[in-house]
Write a protein that holds these residues in place. Structure first.
Motif, short mmCIF file in Angstrom:
data_model
loop_
_atom_site.label_atom_id
_atom_site.label_comp_id
_atom_site.label_asym_id
_atom_site.label_seq_id
_atom_site.Cartn_x
_atom_site.Cartn_y
_atom_site.Cartn_z
N GLY A 8 0.92 -1.17 0.23
CA GLY A 8 -0.18 -0.02 -0.24
C GLY A 8 0.84 1.27 0.05
O GLY A 8 0.35 2.12 -0.19
N ARG A 9 1.89 1.04 -0.28
CA ARG A 9 3.09 2.66 -0.10
C ARG A 9 2.58 3.17 -1.28
O ARG A 9 3.33 4.58 -0.98
CB ARG A 9 4.44 1.58 0.09
CG ARG A 9 4.62 1.41 1.60
CD ARG A 9 5.98 0.00 2.08
NE ARG A 9 6.28 -0.28 1.01
CZ ARG A 9 7.59 -1.23 0.62
NH1 ARG A 9 8.59 -0.67 1.32
NH2 ARG A 9 7.95 -2.13 -0.05
N GLY A 10 2.37 2.83 -2.28
CA GLY A 10 2.39 3.68 -3.13
C GLY A 10 0.70 4.58 -3.86
O GLY A 10 0.40 5.01 -4.58
N MET A 11 0.19 4.60 -2.99
CA MET A 11 -0.67 4.77 -3.25
C MET A 11 -0.91 6.22 -3.00
O MET A 11 -0.35 6.91 -2.37
CB MET A 11 -2.06 4.80 -1.83
CG MET A 11 -3.06 5.18 -1.71
SD MET A 11 -4.67 4.93 -2.65
CE MET A 11 -4.59 2.93 -2.77
N LYS A 12 -2.15 6.14 -4.25
CA LYS A 12 -2.05 7.89 -4.43
C LYS A 12 -3.55 8.52 -4.92
O LYS A 12 -4.40 7.73 -5.52
CB LYS A 12 -1.41 9.01 -5.55
CG LYS A 12 0.38 8.96 -5.88
CD LYS A 12 0.84 9.65 -5.15
CE LYS A 12 2.41 9.10 -4.20
NZ LYS A 12 3.22 10.47 -3.41
N LEU A 14 -1.99 5.88 2.97
CA LEU A 14 -1.51 4.75 2.82
C LEU A 14 -2.61 3.39 2.82
O LEU A 14 -3.08 3.72 3.12
CB LEU A 14 -0.61 4.79 4.10
CG LEU A 14 0.44 2.92 4.21
CD1 LEU A 14 1.99 3.94 3.26
CD2 LEU A 14 0.58 2.75 5.43
N GLY A 15 -2.17 2.93 1.33
CA GLY A 15 -2.78 1.10 0.85
C GLY A 15 -3.01 0.93 1.57
O GLY A 15 -1.98 0.40 2.73
N ALA A 16 -4.16 -0.22 2.09
CA ALA A 16 -4.10 -1.64 2.86
C ALA A 16 -2.45 -2.46 2.31
O ALA A 16 -2.67 -2.30 0.91
CB ALA A 16 -5.27 -1.84 2.28
#
Length: 505
Positions: A357-361, A371-373
């Protein structure tokens, strides 16, 4: 001092029924969805906290002697006002915390249920009476208020957790000084103002925003008789030790690392849907969240992971003001970086990162703390993501061979707040609930948070103190028992001097 040019107002304190500024020290309050601050919060000086304590002490004698039924009626009026202002309160929670509006409404509703329970105070405060415990002697108990009490509450439930504390405290005849989280203070302050509108006399409830200066003043001031706290375990341990050192009654609820066991016979679809909400609801910022799934057998683990991947792909992440979203942002930039660091650590320690989930935009909210799941497989005891409370949208799957192995994992962990089991086997469920060393247990229920007329609290390093929060334990925490034994000898009947210990023989 806060020099953020975007800040347009400052959230002050609420003392003796009036808003108090004390803006010598402030800090910004951010909207997590935008990363921008339009509000700041005043941080109380020691003198301001002492003013709040003095106000509570002054209000105490009259409030203590107010009949319990009249105190209860204030709680009943407050319940109505909270329901009437629910949208306004939820919007403030979402603006400062980031959780979706539906979750903010759910939090408030659970708080309102505690206010409703506090309105039963006349029944809850009744003591016990025994007639003729000896010749012409009656004995009874009373539950009397303590005096000035205090609460220190966390950012993740700015409405609900304060409502765990002060409504019952004041319904029992105490006065109260509340220190909410300085990260999202506005909803707490609004509720205090509504309590005044409901008929709570000035000084009975005071709110001081602040930092360690505020906390230490409450812990050290001899006028404060009891302190209730909810937060992380290191701070809970400090609160408990420092409060007890100064002769106070203390309950300090700490951190958690809640495990969910999925048995091979479980309804996997139902379990996964429940786990999604428990792991990722409110961005995982709950002490009753499920950050660990213990799957019994590799086949069960594989099914759970595949189903979780499908459900995570369907999740909608965005600002909490859009109820079409399932998950909002984390509370602050600092916390965002901390949770992201846990994902980094899990990868470094050898867990399998299934969903990252670190690349959530989020378009239009590039500066928000989104921050994504994230989902890990092959998580093992000793890993940082297994041992520590993450407080973010990170779920780890642990593989175990049988129920006894899974239960040993849970029992060996330092925390014992909540746990649950998913199964169709009544024998397994009964064995689990009977033997597991955890304070709150669910069977096919992932978030076994007790309703208002039960009490909330974990075991081991999740709770410091003997009494749990809200429910029946709250009545005992905010009162002290007094037992009276009374004799009125009959006319003309007199006894001689007795030197032996009294008995009913």
């Amino acid at each position: 001092m806060n020099n953020d040019k975007n800040v347009t107002s400052t959230v002050g304190h609420f003392i003796d029924g009036k808003t108090v500024a004390d803006t010598a020290r402030t800090q910004p309050v951010f909207n997590p969805a935008t990363g921008q601050s339009t509000t700041s919060v005043a941080l109380a000086s020691k003198a301001t906290v002492e003013d709040a304590i003095a106000s509570a002490e002054k209000a105490y004698p009259a409030w203590r002697n107010t009949p319990p039924l009249k105190r209860a009626r204030v709680m009943s009026r407050l319940k109505t006002l909270l329901e009437d202002n629910a949208d306004r309160i939820a919007q403030l929670i979402t603006a400062e915390h980031g959780k979706v509006l539906a979750d903010a409404h759910g939090e408030l509703q659970r708080g309102i249920e505690n206010v409703e329970y506090a309105s039963y105070a006349p029944q809850l405060l009744k003591g016990e009476h025994s007639r003729n415990v000896g010749p012409g002697i009656d004995s009874w108990s009373e539950f009397q208020a303590l005096g000035v009490t205090a609460g220190i509450t966390p950012f993740n439930f700015p409405a609900m957790v304060p409502l765990w504390m002060w409504p019952m405290a004041v319904a029992c005849g105490n006065t109260f000084v509340l220190k909410p989280s300085e990260r999202d203070p506005s909803s707490t302050l609004l509720i205090a103002q509504l309590a005044l509108e409901a008929g709570l006399p000035p000084g009975v409830l005071n709110v001081v925003n602040g930092d360690k200066v505020t906390v230490d003043t409450l812990l050290q001031d001899p006028r404060v008789k009891a302190v209730s706290f909810v937060g992380s375990t290191p701070i809970a341990e400090y609160i408990y030790a420092e409060g007890c050192k100064h002769g106070k009654r203390v309950q300090a609820l700490g951190g958690a690392k809640n495990h969910a066991i999925v048995m091979p016979d479980a309804d996997i679809d139902n379990a996964v849907k429940a786990l999604m909400g428990a792991a990722y609801g409110s961005c995982g910022e709950r002490c009753m969240a499920i950050p660990l799934v213990v799957a019994i057998g590799d086949e069960t683990a594989d099914k759970v992971i595949e189903s979780l991947k499908v459900e995570i792909a369907r999740m909608k992440v965005g600002p909490g003001t859009d109820n079409g979203n399932d998950m909002g942002p984390l509370i602050t930039r600092q916390h965002f970086e901390k949770v992201k660091g846990y994902v980094d650590a899990g990868v470094a320690e050898g867990a399998t990162l299934v969903v990252d989930g670190r690349g959530m935009k989020v378009p239009g909210h590039e500066d928000g703390y989104f921050l994504g799941a994230s989902l890990f497989d092959n998580v093992k005891p000793g890993m940082k993501i297994y041992q520590e409370e993450i407080f973010g949208p990170v779920l780890g799957v642990v593989r175990a061979g049988n129920l006894q192995e899974a239960m040993k994992l849970i029992d060996d962990h330092e925390y014992g707040n909540g746990t649950c089991i998913f199964t169709r086997d009544g024998e397994a469920a009964r064995y689990f609930t009977d033997h597991i060393q955890v304070g709150m247990v669910g069977v096919n229920v992932p978030l076994p948070v007790p309703v208002a007329y039960h009490s909330f609290g974990g075991w081991k390093r999740s709770l410091f103190g003997d009494l749990h929060a809200y429910g029946p334990d709250a009545v005992r925490f905010y009162t002290k028992r007094k037992t009276i034994t009374q004799r009125w000898p009959s006319a003309g009947v007199r006894e001689g001097t007795v030197f032996s210990f009294p008995s009913s023989k």
